[in-house]
Design an enzyme around this catalytic site. Sequence first.
Site, PDB file in Angstrom:
ATOM      1  N   HIS A 188      -3.036   0.492  -0.621  1.00 34.18           N
ATOM      2  CA  HIS A 188      -1.610   0.254  -0.264  1.00 34.18           C
ATOM      3  C   HIS A 188      -1.723  -0.522   1.200  1.00 34.18           C
ATOM      4  O   HIS A 188      -0.674  -1.018   1.285  1.00 34.18           O
ATOM      5  CB  HIS A 188      -1.108   1.741   0.310  1.00 34.18           C
ATOM      6  CG  HIS A 188      -1.157   2.616  -0.888  1.00 34.18           C
ATOM      7  ND1 HIS A 188      -1.887   3.486  -1.545  1.00 34.18           N
ATOM      8  CD2 HIS A 188       0.206   2.569  -1.697  1.00 34.18           C
ATOM      9  CE1 HIS A 188      -1.329   4.275  -2.596  1.00 34.18           C
ATOM     10  NE2 HIS A 188      -0.103   3.724  -2.654  1.00 34.18           N
ATOM     11  N   ASP A 260      -0.543  -1.119 -10.948  1.00 33.48           N
ATOM     12  CA  ASP A 260      -0.169  -0.132  -9.790  1.00 33.48           C
ATOM     13  C   ASP A 260       1.002  -0.845  -9.079  1.00 33.48           C
ATOM     14  O   ASP A 260       1.374  -2.088  -9.266  1.00 33.48           O
ATOM     15  CB  ASP A 260      -1.331  -0.251  -8.867  1.00 33.48           C
ATOM     16  CG  ASP A 260      -1.478   1.358  -8.071  1.00 33.48           C
ATOM     17  OD1 ASP A 260      -0.206   1.743  -7.973  1.00 33.48           O
ATOM     18  OD2 ASP A 260      -2.501   1.688  -7.738  1.00 33.48           O
TER      19      ASP A 260
END
Length: 563
Positions: A188, A260
């Site tokens: 992230h 993702d």
Amino acid sequence: MTTFASGTDTLTRDALTVLQPGFTGTTAPDWLLRRLGEGLASVGLFGRNIASPDQLAALTAQLRAERDDVLVAIDEEGGDVTRLEVRTGSSFPGNHALGAVDDVALTEEVARELGRRLAACGVNLNWAPSADVNSNPANPVIGVRSFGADTGLVARHTAAYVTGLQEAGVAACTKHFPGHGDTAVDSHHALPRIDADLSVLHSRELVPFRAAIAAGSRAVMSAHILVPALDPDRPATLSRRILTGLLREELGYDGLIVTDGMEMQAIAATYGIERGSVLAIAAGADAICVGGGLADDDTVRRLRDALVSAVRDGELPEERLADAANRVRALAAWTASAAAARTASPGLPGPAVLSSTNGLNGSNGSNIPGGTGGASGAAGVNGAGGTDVTGGANGAGSAAATGGSEGADGVPAGPATEVGLVAARRALTVTRSASYTPLTEAPFVAALTPVANIAVGDETPWGVAAELARLLPGTETAGFTGDDAGSSALAAAAGRPLVAVVRDEHRHPWMAAALDTLLASRPDTVVVEMGVPQSAPRGALHIATHGAARVCGQAAAEVIAGA
């Protein structure tokens, strides 16, 4: 059947079809409904979109009124990562707890019941399970989301989870290919790198994905990680060598490949979401997940236009985009047929009654007498000084199911509604000192609180205080962090019975130091580890829950209070 808006050409429809965007709010915005009419085939849901089961069912019905075969996806792993019960904590323990029990029938049953609840609300694609082997104890983003550090254990439970979820009519999306477990960086925030050689990757990371493919996983999610042994130049999500050469050709996978979240910094900060999306489809991905952070029409338009332009400029073969779109439509057709089958036969086979008297974690982390053992890792070893290490919390009767009730967020519960609590009880590893007796007066609960990773989020409550307050009214709690956490917690406890709750003590030096301070002054402290139990157990009572789901807190509270 869905009627597409006139004037939308095939190329534009295909570009919209491969997107899986999110949105804000608890009803579908006009722009999203319009895009569904133009060819958008998937929508991703997050905690911000869910207020109640009835609201969620109404939302998914609203989406299907515009496009009847829409894929409605969610990131519902159970355990620490929950969207369905984001405000209360999950009714199901996560992967690490299921791995600690190491009963594949239980894992399959938990996944089936979770899938049933998702299907009842109109969700038909779950971005789960995590098939990552958590081989790096310092991993900041996987941890308890993994079934464990043992490859064989992760593989068999991944397969069981896929089977259970899909038997409920919800497509599984096994992640994060080719394996995110051996990383010390959260994708992230930056691009992780795994430097394992090919032999290690094939014997460790890829084994659970082979098991998922054999179990029929309808989707696989790529990881934003660089694996030089597979491709020294591009992260997996953007790598043709990995997505097409390895996953499609070598492993023989023929289902949907989903990326993702493209707004994650591993991609967004290095390639940008438009360029990254084009490269991902060219590499072999079929669906672009975006919307956790960028959740508006402008994002959809930008990605659609980038894909269309890449085709027209010759950078992306039109047949590759068309193939990706067709794979999305094929999964939508599977979910529609699964929903029709459930409507025709609404009663799934009833689950077996599960007794928490079997398969409890023993002193070496093995299961007594059920299961295959060896799952609980560093916790579950004998504590120092003649402590007694046992597993589980309750004896016979703890698995009693109640029909027609609701979960914590009011989600309709079926005959197996208690399976999550049963699993959480069985997952406990309990280390008692000889002098410990259950608490009978209200304690002070000191939550030593780390910063939550983005996948888990900070909206979901965790710990044992709420559950202890039900058993021991008057229980009080506060959160502590940093260098003075231990001394501040001691002052706040003011002589009351003390319970310290930690999450991954081994990864946070300040947390370990706080426990040192607490135990030096208060050796009667109860310690509850709700992360990966890597540190040695200590305290008058030490409970490793293997996750921070609400039911894990309930199971631990029962032991603390002797309920």
